[in-house]
Design a protein around this motif. Structure first.
Motif, PDB file in Angstrom:
ATOM      1  N   CYS A 132       2.686  -0.993   4.304  1.00  0.00           N
ATOM      2  CA  CYS A 132       2.724   0.190   3.795  1.00  0.00           C
ATOM      3  C   CYS A 132       4.097   0.875   3.897  1.00  0.00           C
ATOM      4  O   CYS A 132       4.865   0.648   5.171  1.00  0.00           O
ATOM      5  CB  CYS A 132       2.110   1.251   4.897  1.00  0.00           C
ATOM      6  N   THR A 133       4.848   1.405   2.951  1.00  0.00           N
ATOM      7  CA  THR A 133       5.975   1.766   3.004  1.00  0.00           C
ATOM      8  C   THR A 133       6.502   2.748   1.831  1.00  0.00           C
ATOM      9  O   THR A 133       5.712   3.009   0.976  1.00  0.00           O
ATOM     10  CB  THR A 133       7.056   0.520   2.937  1.00  0.00           C
ATOM     11  N   LEU A 171       0.804  -1.261  -0.033  1.00  0.00           N
ATOM     12  CA  LEU A 171       0.091   0.062   0.069  1.00  0.00           C
ATOM     13  C   LEU A 171       1.035   1.392  -0.112  1.00  0.00           C
ATOM     14  O   LEU A 171       1.557   1.620   1.110  1.00  0.00           O
ATOM     15  CB  LEU A 171      -0.952  -0.178   1.148  1.00  0.00           C
ATOM     16  N   LEU A 172       1.049   1.753  -1.155  1.00  0.00           N
ATOM     17  CA  LEU A 172       1.915   2.908  -1.170  1.00  0.00           C
ATOM     18  C   LEU A 172       1.415   4.427  -1.453  1.00  0.00           C
ATOM     19  O   LEU A 172       0.367   4.245  -1.873  1.00  0.00           O
ATOM     20  CB  LEU A 172       2.850   2.474  -2.491  1.00  0.00           C
ATOM     21  N   ASP A 201       2.855  -0.787   8.927  1.00  0.00           N
ATOM     22  CA  ASP A 201       3.284   0.507   8.398  1.00  0.00           C
ATOM     23  C   ASP A 201       4.999   0.611   8.586  1.00  0.00           C
ATOM     24  O   ASP A 201       5.158   0.742   9.829  1.00  0.00           O
ATOM     25  CB  ASP A 201       2.520   1.585   9.199  1.00  0.00           C
ATOM     26  N   GLU A 251       1.510   2.994  12.410  1.00  0.00           N
ATOM     27  CA  GLU A 251       2.621   3.973  12.068  1.00  0.00           C
ATOM     28  C   GLU A 251       3.055   4.852  13.251  1.00  0.00           C
ATOM     29  O   GLU A 251       4.287   4.919  13.277  1.00  0.00           O
ATOM     30  CB  GLU A 251       1.824   5.040  11.124  1.00  0.00           C
ATOM     31  N   LYS A 271      -3.116   6.751   3.076  1.00  0.00           N
ATOM     32  CA  LYS A 271      -2.770   5.264   3.370  1.00  0.00           C
ATOM     33  C   LYS A 271      -3.274   4.601   4.889  1.00  0.00           C
ATOM     34  O   LYS A 271      -3.994   3.931   5.174  1.00  0.00           O
ATOM     35  CB  LYS A 271      -1.263   4.881   3.274  1.00  0.00           C
ATOM     36  N   THR A 272      -2.829   5.719   5.747  1.00  0.00           N
ATOM     37  CA  THR A 272      -2.948   5.334   7.195  1.00  0.00           C
ATOM     38  C   THR A 272      -4.489   5.254   7.379  1.00  0.00           C
ATOM     39  O   THR A 272      -5.196   4.599   8.132  1.00  0.00           O
ATOM     40  CB  THR A 272      -2.311   6.208   8.097  1.00  0.00           C
TER      41      THR A 272
END
Lengths: 302, 403
Positions: A187-188, A34-35, A156, A80, A42-43
């Motif tokens: 996510c990154t 998930l970019l 995340d 995150e 994203k969050t």
């Protein structure tokens, strides 16, 4: 059956459209990327999936239905906003979090010891969390995410604060989990990691999906007509079908004209007796695709 | 439910096995013991133990009257020295051998004329002893039975006409009890509330909120924290009560009043039953506050405001005394924050009808459940805005989904 099914979710905070009509599915046994740039949504999307936020519209199904407290036990989440209880010993903190995921005490203790040893943290297990370095805390946090053997892992930025050795270990761990059939959403911003790990991905910008598909598909979609060459000898400037020759990280990038194929260039180079050490079709890196897509989007939405 | 107990256990052990807690708990009795020691020491040095002289030509003061005197550590029996003449006594007084002397008139029986001579101040111990000796000496040859008892005065028993209440004038414990209960309540609320506030703000400072809400429901989390920290406060209280009991047992050997404390078990039971939901209510309010602020320091400052409504009945104490079933007393006993104190004070002065007690109990339970829910909601909202304050208005809006 999809583990996560997101259907056209939207979420607005005041005047900001945080998520706009986003849909995707995640299957078991895949690492899903998930970019998106900072603040892309994203969050928020993850928080909607985890039922922390309620979407303004659209629906989310996790493990085939709405979120329940039983399903939470099957999910491992590395947020995150990192955080562990700073004032308690590492093992007690991890035990507490494992028990809150519905684990039995003995099983939790055994798994935590196993993980602490694997993560090279066992020596520090009686230390208070606040006494650990940032990287060690990150490892402890990863243990908390994975200790209850979740079927769905949402992480995340899992590699921030990790050194190369630990990064590799976490990568191995994630691949291992995937091979066990677990579903991982990652996510990154570190595109190199995405390239190595993710099977499929979506790119979100300004709350909307701007790119989605398998890594190979996306690469192909953005493949340019360039060729990378490394050679001892200087390349002649008059190669047929080559529009430009540029230096590129110790190599040379040949920009081909519309009708030229890489095969034709290779044939010419061989025919002219140029010693080649390397000849590669320039597939754009995910970094380049990312920047290209995001900067292309900018004028429309900005 | 299992997760709820895990949170209770976590909150409890986190504090109780912490050095800071152990010092707080033991610090208080140690400080009290230190203070008692100081008072004893002062008593030792301040009380003038030098003798009292007397000149008694009529022979009124009898050795029996002197022997009857009873003293204790703070009020020792001072030696009585007889002098033939006032000059002799005066010489001793000027040499500081005696602290005072009495001169009884030769016709004391008729005139009851006695003069006390002293330099500086006459200590209360000496004054009391002179009075006592003269009184008992006057009657010692009259052979009055139960003289000591007569000197102690009369005990009254006040009885309501319907027999619902009675009160003896020496049962002062009933008046003191609401105060003691109030202080106990305040201690539990403030200590546990303080811990709770810290625990909630810590969740924010440690950024563990997202992990928490993806593991347990906010209501479970809040209820667990409240019960866990309440248990910490009660543990602290229990240890103090043990010390107090120990102290009173020891003191009872020296001070007779401490031995006759008799507390009505019904009264205690109702007080405690009211205090538990009231505690949850106040604690949940504090937790809501903790979820809306960002720093523990800020939370501590605002939490002081909670003591005000809790202590309110003390400010209206005279109103309770004169009219324990009046509108102010009633209102304060229905208002959830002041209810436990107000109700216990009313119960000390009047008969509070059972329906009222049940209603107050009901109000407290409803409010405590509501505030725990509110705290869970505030927590869930608070986690979404790290470093930002949230307003109470937001808590009621629909932003949050599952609580």
């Amino acid at each position: 059956m999809s583990i996560i099914q997101v259907n056209q979710i939207s979420k607005r905070f005041g005047s900001t459209q945080a998520v706009n009509d986003v849909s995707f599915e995640v299957q078991p046994g895949e690492i899903f990327g998930l970019l998106g740039p900072n603040g892309a949504g994203k969050t928020t999307a993850i928080r909607i999936i985890l039922d922390i936020f309620k979407a303004d519209s659209g629906s989310v199904s996790v493990f085939g239905g709405p979120m329940t407290s039983e399903k939470l036990n099957r999910i491992g989440y590395l947020p995150e906003e990192r955080g562990l209880y700073q004032d308690v010993p590492v093992d007690r903190c991890l035990n507490f979090l494992a028990l809150l995921k519905g684990m039995e005490k003995a099983k939790a203790e055994a798994r935590i010891t196993e993980f602490l040893k694997r993560f090279d943290l066992y020596e520090a297990h009686k230390k208070k969390v606040k006494e650990l370095s940032k990287g060690m805390q990150q490892k402890a946090q990863l243990i908390a995410t994975l200790v209850h053997d979740p079927d769905l892992v949402i992480i995340d930025e899992p590699f921030s604060a990790l050194d190369p050795v630990n990064t590799q270990m976490v990568k191995d761990l994630l691949i291992e989990e995937r091979n066990k059939g677990k579903c991982i959403v990652m996510c990154t911003h570190q595109m190199a990691q995405v390239e190595q790990l993710c099977d499929r991905l979506i790119l979100i910008d300004h709350g909307s999906v701007v790119l989605s598909g398998s890594l190979a598909d996306i690469r192909r979609q953005f493949a340019s007509r360039d060729v990378l060459v490394r050679s001892e000898t200087t390349l002649p400037q008059d190669l047929a079908g080559v529009q430009a020759i540029e230096a590129h990280n110790g190599r040379v990038k040949l920009v081909l004209s519309e009708e030229t194929t890489p095969q034709q260039v290779l044939a010419e180079l061989v025919q002219r007796g140029i010693m080649l050490e390397e000849f590669e079709i320039a597939v754009p890196s995910l970094d380049e695709i990312f920047i290209k897509v995001v900067s292309r989007e900018e004028p429309d939405n900005g | 439910m299992d997760k709820f107990w895990q949170i209770v256990k976590h909150e409890y052990t986190k504090h109780v096995f912490n050095k800071r807690f152990i010092w707080t708990v033991l610090g208080m009795p140690l400080a009290i013991i230190g203070m008692i020691g100081l008072v004893l020491l002062i008593g030792l040095f301040v009380v003038d133990r030098s003798p009292i002289g007397y000149v008694d030509p009529a022979g009124v003061i009898t050795p029996e009257a002197i022997n009857q005197l009873e003293g204790n550590f703070f009020e020792p029996v001072l030696p009585m020295l007889a002098f033939e003449t006032q000059e002799e006594a005066d010489a001793q007084l000027r040499k500081d051998e005696i602290q005072a002397y009495i001169v009884l008139a030769a016709d004391f029986e008729a005139s009851r004329d006695a003069r006390v001579y002293y330099t500086g101040n006459l200590g209360s111990e000496a004054n009391g002893q002179i009075y006592q000796v003269l009184q008992s000496s006057s009657f010692s040859d009259k052979n009055i039975p139960n003289l000591t008892r007569i000197n102690e005065g009369t005990n009254y028993l006040l009885q309501a006409a319907d027999g619902s209440r009675q009160m003896r004038n020496d049962e002062w414990a009933n008046f003191v009890l609401p105060f003691v209960m109030g202080i106990v309540f305040m201690i539990v609320v403030m200590t546990s509330g303080g811990y709770l506030l810290q625990a909630v703000v810590e969740e924010k400072e440690n950024r563990t909120m997202e992990i928490m809400v993806t593991s347990v429901s906010p209501m479970q989390l809040m209820a667990g924290k409240i019960v866990g920290n309440l248990a910490v406060g009660l543990t602290q209280l229990l240890i103090w009560v043990l010390f107090l009991w120990l102290g009173l047992t020891i003191a009872g050997k020296f001070f007779p009043f401490a031995a006759h404390l008799n507390l009505s078990s019904e009264y205690m039971l109702i007080s405690i039953a009211l205090m538990l939901p009231a505690f949850v209510f106040v604690a949940a309010m504090m937790a809501t506050l903790g979820a809306t602020v960002t720093e523990s320091r800020e939370a501590q400052q605002v939490s002081g405001l909670f003591t005000l409504p809790v202590m309110l009945p003390y400010y209206f104490f005279s109103t309770f005394l004169t009219n324990p079933n009046g509108p102010i007393a009633r209102f304060l006993s229905y208002f959830p924050m002041s209810a436990p104190l107000a109700t216990t004070i009313r119960m000390a002065f009047t008969v509070v009808p059972t329906w009222e007690i049940l209603m107050i109990f009901g109000i407290l339970i409803v409010f405590s459940i509501f505030t725990v829910w509110l705290a869970g909601r505030a927590f869930r909202l608070g986690m979404l805005s790290y470093g930002k304050k949230i307003s109470f208005r937001q808590i009621f809006k629909k932003e949050v989904s599952r609580v």
